[in-house]
Scaffold this active site. Sequence first.
Site, PDB file in Angstrom:
ATOM      1  N   GLU A 286       0.710  -1.144  -0.066  1.00 54.20           N
ATOM      2  CA  GLU A 286      -0.228   0.062  -0.009  1.00 54.20           C
ATOM      3  C   GLU A 286       0.890   1.239   0.046  1.00 54.20           C
ATOM      4  OE1 GLU A 286      -3.151   0.121   2.972  1.00 54.20           O
ATOM      5  OE2 GLU A 286      -4.019  -1.344   2.118  1.00 54.20           O
ATOM      6  N   HIS A 315      10.779 -25.994   0.446  1.00 51.89           N
ATOM      7  CA  HIS A 315      10.056 -26.961  -0.355  1.00 51.89           C
ATOM      8  C   HIS A 315       8.971 -26.779  -1.243  1.00 51.89           C
ATOM      9  CE1 HIS A 315      12.625 -29.737   2.320  1.00 51.89           C
ATOM     10  NE2 HIS A 315      12.467 -28.557   3.250  1.00 51.89           N
ATOM     11  N   LYS A 429     -13.299   0.889  -1.994  1.00 51.00           N
ATOM     12  CA  LYS A 429     -14.320   1.172  -0.886  1.00 51.00           C
ATOM     13  C   LYS A 429     -15.633   1.712  -1.200  1.00 51.00           C
ATOM     14  CE  LYS A 429     -11.231   1.053   2.954  1.00 51.00           C
ATOM     15  NZ  LYS A 429     -10.723   1.606   4.212  1.00 51.00           N
TER      16      LYS A 429
HETATM   17  O1  PA5 Z   1      -3.485   1.233   5.858  1.00 49.68           O
HETATM   18  C1  PA5 Z   1      -4.773   1.511   5.535  1.00 49.68           C
HETATM   19  O2  PA5 Z   1      -4.944   2.711   5.521  1.00 49.68           O
HETATM   20  C2  PA5 Z   1      -5.797   0.363   5.053  1.00 49.68           C
HETATM   21  O3  PA5 Z   1      -5.352  -0.727   4.944  1.00 49.68           O
HETATM   22  C3  PA5 Z   1      -6.771   0.551   6.117  1.00 49.68           C
HETATM   23  O4  PA5 Z   1      -6.076   0.398   7.304  1.00 49.68           O
HETATM   24  C4  PA5 Z   1      -7.931  -0.413   6.012  1.00 49.68           C
HETATM   25  O5  PA5 Z   1      -8.280  -0.289   4.582  1.00 49.68           O
HETATM   26  C5  PA5 Z   1      -9.034  -0.339   7.050  1.00 49.68           C
HETATM   27  O6  PA5 Z   1      -9.414   0.900   7.090  1.00 49.68           O
HETATM   28  P1  PA5 Z   1     -10.245   1.403   8.281  1.00 49.68           P
HETATM   29  O7  PA5 Z   1      -9.160   1.312   9.511  1.00 49.68           O
HETATM   30  O8  PA5 Z   1     -10.356   3.006   7.847  1.00 49.68           O
HETATM   31  O9  PA5 Z   1     -11.459   0.718   8.600  1.00 49.68           O
END
Ligand code: PA5
Length: 439
Positions: A286, A315, A429
């Site tokens: 990310e 393996h 989302k």
């Molecule tokens: O790192 C990030 O920002 C994302 O992976 C969020 O943690 C994930 O989408 C969950 O989002 P939220 O904490 O708003 O529910």
Amino acid sequence: MKFIGFEYKDSLVSDTQIKKLAQELEPEINRVKDALSSGYTTGYASLAAPTDKATLDRVRQVIDDKKSLNIKALFIVGIGGSNLGTVAIRQALFGCMHNQLSDDLKVYYADTVDSDYIQDLCTRARYFLNRGEPILLNIISKSGTTTETVANAQVFLKILIECYPQSFQDYVVVTTDKDSPLWLLAEQQGFTRLEIPQKIGGRYSVFSPVGLFPLGMMGVDLTTLLEGAYAAIVDGSDTAFENNHPARMAAIIYHLYTSGYIIHDLFLFSNELEGVGKWYRQLMGESIGKESLKDTTKANIGITPTVSIGSTDLHSVGQLYLGGPYDKSTTFICIETGQDTLEVPVIPGFDRLVKHIQGKELTTIMRAIEQGTRQAYSENKRPYMTLTLPKKNDYYVGQLLQLFMMQMIYLGYLLKVNPFDQPEVERYKIKTRKILADG
Ligand code: PA5
């Protein structure tokens, strides 16, 4: 301060190349250093979390309050950055079978909305409640709007309401951004709230209340965990590049990426560090996988993170790693001293199979496999670095995670991407919400 061991000699990146990248990173290292005195006000806000005493006190107060309810099981509802760090640290410190092997607090994670899996968790929640054993729900969402989390939160709330119609509020802790929709709802419902500092992004939030509250409930030594994280911050803000391990690792991974090594494998010689691998995969995926900030052609940048467990995956994908294309760089993670010592017993007749392992400790065999693997990588000119944790404890695990978060900041800088946003995660989302609203 005690540090994780680092070894770079087989990274196949020359000193000249490293020196050039050290110069390139200098302004960013200075920015990181300056940010340490800026608290939560800059994009580097996560660096302030390990030394935030007020937040730690607040988290401890809520832990004491909820522990007084004699909680037997903790249900963590959250996904991605909202639970991966907690999963990683719990597994590293307590092992993979803690729920089965100990009488400590049981812990369950509701992340995705797989109905078979969530149904099993509901059965588990009811099992405790039917026996008169209280459960605690920790709903964690930075945005407060993530579909999976909001759906699962309601599934478990319903169970709590059925059991405690008058007092279900006492068994819920909500961790979210101040003024998020979830924050406001929690206020109306009378749930205990823990605030995530606004500028700390999900995947950088493990040392905020996102991780601290559940980990503290489980009995993790938060002071030592945060001391370890702080040691990594001291290391990663050192302006002397040769002492700055996060920057140096970032420089190596960057150089290899620009030379065609587009995959980075975190190869962990410990089953109990698999969660760390998955947390790192999210952090790298990310933080780095996106359009370049400064390139007018909007090049799409990205190092594909993979996770391997030694020796299991030797393996499975070992052949590919040693014999396949030259497109992977590797960070090996080793543990110097294991917690348990287990010997191969000497059973008459078995020496005919593999004689030289009789009576040896399993850790000795694992060390030999680690060395053998690294020697094979060197021989086949596969670039790698090695990090060695003296022990798998609160201090070094805290240090490791913080070190990786700083590595990602430097890697983002070198690759000219913003390591703190995740626009494409937001895109899915929004679309999911629209599909559900239209349907
Ligand atoms: O790192 C990030 O920002 C994302 O992976 C969020 O943690 C994930 O989408 C969950 O989002 P939220 O904490 O708003 O529910």
